[in-house]
Design an enzyme around this catalytic site. Structure first.
Site: not given
Length: 174
Positions: A13-14, A17-19, A39, A42, A130
């Site tokens: 989930g959120d 990781k992208g940050k 789905n 980021h 999603t």
């Protein structure tokens, strides 16, 4: 020899990781996306400009960073093309710096239809998909029957495989 840094998430989930990847990208020569689909997204804010990415690795916003999409990623061609177009409209040279494995499985409209039909048929046990076809595309990947990016370059093979896949999946959608 350079070193490799791997960012893994275990929470499905959120998790941010992208940050983390974005923070590390200033020191990277390449950023690789190795799994997943369009789905999740980021959001990046660079020099006050907000950009949301779903498929293309965040390194694409940094000059001189190569971006790779590995064969573990399932790719919806329409979503990929929309993302490329939006980035190119901002002046990002996507086609020069993005490489996509020819072994990536394609997400096709029947994957989306299967995903949505299955979710709609669940009364209480909905999984919260999603509805973008990610799960069914991975089913085809694991079963070694999915169409792949490389198949797009061989129209005859593409047509044969697509016909076989439609015959296989249409019974579930009728």
């Amino acid at each position: 020899m350079g070193k490799n840094v791997v960012v893994l998430g275990t929470q499905w989930g959120d998790e941010g990781k992208g940050k983390i990847v974005d923070l590390l990208t200033d020191q990277a020569a390449a950023v690789v996306r190795y799994q997943g689909g369009h789905n999740a997204g980021h959001t990046l804010v660079i020099d006050g400009e907000k950009t949301v990415l779903h498929l293309i690795p965040s390194g694409i916003l940094r000059e001189n960073v190569q971006c790779l999409i590995g064969n573990g990623v399932v790719v919806a061609p329409d979503a990929l093309l929309r993302e490329i177009t939006k980035l190119e409209e901002k002046g990002v040279p996507v086609r020069e710096r993005l490489r996509i494995s020819p072994s990536c499985t394609l997400i096709l409209p029947y994957h989306v239809a299967l995903d949505q039909a299955r979710e709609a048929s669940r009364s209480e046990g909905k999984i919260g998909t999603t509805g973008r076809g990610i799960g069914p595309a991975y089913e085809d990947k694991v079963a070694r029957r999915g169409l792949r990016i490389g198949d797009l370059f061989n129209p005859e093979r593409f047509a044969v495989k697509l016909r076989e896949l439609l015959e296989y999946h249409n019974f579930a959608l009728q």
